[in-house]
Design an enzyme around this catalytic site. Sequence first.
Site, mmCIF file in Angstrom:
data_model
loop_
_atom_site.group_PDB
_atom_site.id
_atom_site.type_symbol
_atom_site.label_atom_id
_atom_site.label_comp_id
_atom_site.label_asym_id
_atom_site.label_seq_id
_atom_site.Cartn_x
_atom_site.Cartn_y
_atom_site.Cartn_z
ATOM 1 N N ASP A 172 3.011 -7.130 -1.611
ATOM 2 C CA ASP A 172 4.453 -7.302 -1.392
ATOM 3 C C ASP A 172 4.821 -8.769 -1.221
ATOM 4 O O ASP A 172 5.547 -9.132 -0.300
ATOM 5 C CB ASP A 172 4.906 -6.489 -0.167
ATOM 6 C CG ASP A 172 4.578 -5.002 -0.322
ATOM 7 O OD1 ASP A 172 3.386 -4.661 -0.374
ATOM 8 O OD2 ASP A 172 5.510 -4.200 -0.425
ATOM 9 N N TYR A 204 10.086 -9.082 -6.717
ATOM 10 C CA TYR A 204 11.344 -8.656 -6.089
ATOM 11 C C TYR A 204 12.563 -9.138 -6.869
ATOM 12 O O TYR A 204 13.648 -9.305 -6.311
ATOM 13 C CB TYR A 204 11.419 -9.087 -4.612
ATOM 14 C CG TYR A 204 10.478 -8.303 -3.729
ATOM 15 C CD1 TYR A 204 9.117 -8.571 -3.741
ATOM 16 C CD2 TYR A 204 10.942 -7.274 -2.912
ATOM 17 C CE1 TYR A 204 8.242 -7.832 -2.959
ATOM 18 C CE2 TYR A 204 10.066 -6.536 -2.124
ATOM 19 C CZ TYR A 204 8.721 -6.821 -2.157
ATOM 20 O OH TYR A 204 7.862 -6.084 -1.386
ATOM 21 N N ASN A 238 7.011 -0.167 -6.134
ATOM 22 C CA ASN A 238 8.362 0.281 -6.476
ATOM 23 C C ASN A 238 9.218 -0.837 -7.060
ATOM 24 O O ASN A 238 10.099 -0.585 -7.877
ATOM 25 C CB ASN A 238 9.058 0.914 -5.265
ATOM 26 C CG ASN A 238 9.044 0.025 -4.060
ATOM 27 O OD1 ASN A 238 7.988 -0.439 -3.632
ATOM 28 N ND2 ASN A 238 10.204 -0.242 -3.484
ATOM 29 N N HIS A 333 9.568 3.505 5.354
ATOM 30 C CA HIS A 333 8.855 4.270 4.316
ATOM 31 C C HIS A 333 7.983 5.351 4.940
ATOM 32 O O HIS A 333 6.933 5.695 4.415
ATOM 33 C CB HIS A 333 8.001 3.330 3.453
ATOM 34 C CG HIS A 333 8.779 2.196 2.860
ATOM 35 N ND1 HIS A 333 9.861 2.406 2.052
ATOM 36 C CD2 HIS A 333 8.636 0.857 2.970
ATOM 37 C CE1 HIS A 333 10.357 1.239 1.681
ATOM 38 N NE2 HIS A 333 9.633 0.282 2.229
#
Length: 473
Positions: A172, A204, A238, A333
């Site tokens: 991430d 991102y 995602n 999450h």
Amino acid sequence: MGLFRGLSQIGSTFCVFYVLGLILNQALICHGGTTSNFVREVEKSIDMPLDSDVFSVPPGYNAPQQVHITQGDHEGKAMIVSWVTMEEPGSDKVVYWREKSKDKRSAKGKMSKYKYHNYTSGYIHHCTLRNLKYDTKYYYEVGVGQTPRTFWFKTPPKVGPDVPYTFGLIGDLGQSYDSNSTLTHYEQNPVKGQAVLFVGDLSYADNYPNHDNRRWDSWARFVERSVAYQPWIWTAGNHEIDFAPEIGETKPFKPFKNRYRTPYRASNSTAPFWYSIKRGPAYIIVLSTYSAYGKYTPQYKWLEEELPKVDRSETPWLIVLVHSPWYNSYNYHYMEGESMRVMYEPWFVEHKVDIVFAGHVHAYERSKRISNIGYTIVNGECRPVEDQSAPVYITIGDGGNLEGLATNMTQPQPFYSAFREASFGHAILDIKNRTHAFYSWHRNQDGSAVKADSMWFFNRFWHPVAETSSAVI
Ligand SMILES: *[C@@H]1O[C@H](CO)[C@@H](O)[C@H](O)[C@H]1NC(C)=O
Ligand SMILES: *[C@@H]1O[C@H](CO)[C@@H](O)[C@H](O)[C@H]1NC(C)=O
Ligand SMILES: *[C@@H]1O[C@H](CO)[C@@H](O)[C@H](O)[C@H]1NC(C)=O
Ligand SMILES: *[C@@H]1O[C@H](CO)[C@@H](O)[C@H](O)[C@H]1NC(C)=O
Ligand SMILES: *[C@@H]1O[C@H](CO)[C@@H](O)[C@H](O)[C@H]1NC(C)=O
Ligand SMILES: [Fe+2]
């Protein structure tokens, strides 16, 4: 415990004590591990502006930029080299040679472009260098004939049970000031990672209007300083989906798939999002949270056939990468990984997976060895239990992206959570031999050698005894 048992017995006779017993039961059974009380400055993570030094375009006409490499076959004797040219396609060629050798070889790649809403990509090149020698330093040149740029990498040792190898763990990441400090901290760690296991969510870019794909370009320029020199093993998160029907983008993973290659065919996978590689002493299985994984699906069939193929006398360390964690005690999450856990966890226990690394939650957490595979709908056995055949689950989604830290945790800390802390950082898995690997987590605020959490991993196949761990808080 004596007091507790006594109360429980009375409680079974007297309703009021029974209720008290339940409360005590909660308190006594749910003794979790450590929730770190490390106090950090909580400030918003801000993306570095497009004119930052880390995003600078290399000088020269049509100079290759966004150079990155990843393993290109199943065994570690091939490398995929990727780069982007902006002005014109330029050469597809990679020229490469062994250190101290004059024997220059070249390989020809392929170029492609894609459009995303009103964005048109540069010329994206991918070229696989094959039949490399193990444990060898190679130089490689891209931009042949125009503005050449030279980089280098070291191939892994020959696959085998007792070759040491050191992996970095990053997840991430994004492109904020915190992302930059995570990458810098990783680079400065005195224990040098030789390849990065990246657990998903790269740029991102999708947080920008129209998923501004220029942020895919800037991200690749930012991480080039590491990934041009050591392979990063990609997991899809995602933020790679980029599914945006509202702007006409209905093909999931379009930018990611065009920009990042994986050697999926070498492991007989039928899609780039789930695959396996061997690297030194490790067998790495990459799964996709965002591709179908139910029974009869391609990913399910592949994994079912894949796990029995792992030969622990060749690759003792069985490691799985997946984006969404299965065991996560943060209020972010929460339980998103649950349906995949239900599908695949029994296989992980049967095949004695050593460690599962995940991202997605922007914090750090390490579990005990636990499993939760007893439930049969009718028996009510649906709690995690300690299990020495089970993996340790590590969430390392704390790379530092613009969405900021996940600080809100479920309370009390569940018993299966060994250590958790909301700080940005990276981790190192230093495999020593077939039985031992030293693992450490490094928060960005500390000096580069400080281990904020660490443990000796004992291999589940060769040395399946219980481990202890230590955390500095
Ligand atoms: C794409 O559209 C957005 C607004 O809809 C605009 O700000 C941007 O400049 C456009 N980009 C290109 C490359 O045309
Ligand atoms: C990013 O980190 C590098 C290495 O520490 C530093 O040289 C650079 O100035 C940083 N860039 C930004 C925008 O913070
Ligand atoms: C892939 O399938 C082929 C044909 O069945 C087989 O020969 C090969 O060993 C398989 N490779 C892997 C890595 O499983
Ligand atoms: C933490 O998350 C819980 C559950 O979603 C929520 O009820 C609570 O308000 C949150 N606390 C803070 C401080 O945001
Ligand atoms: C494996 O590595 C550990 C840690 O360095 C060491 O204690 C152990 O003796 C090694 N085992 C063998 C068989 O060399
Ligand atoms: Fe995510």
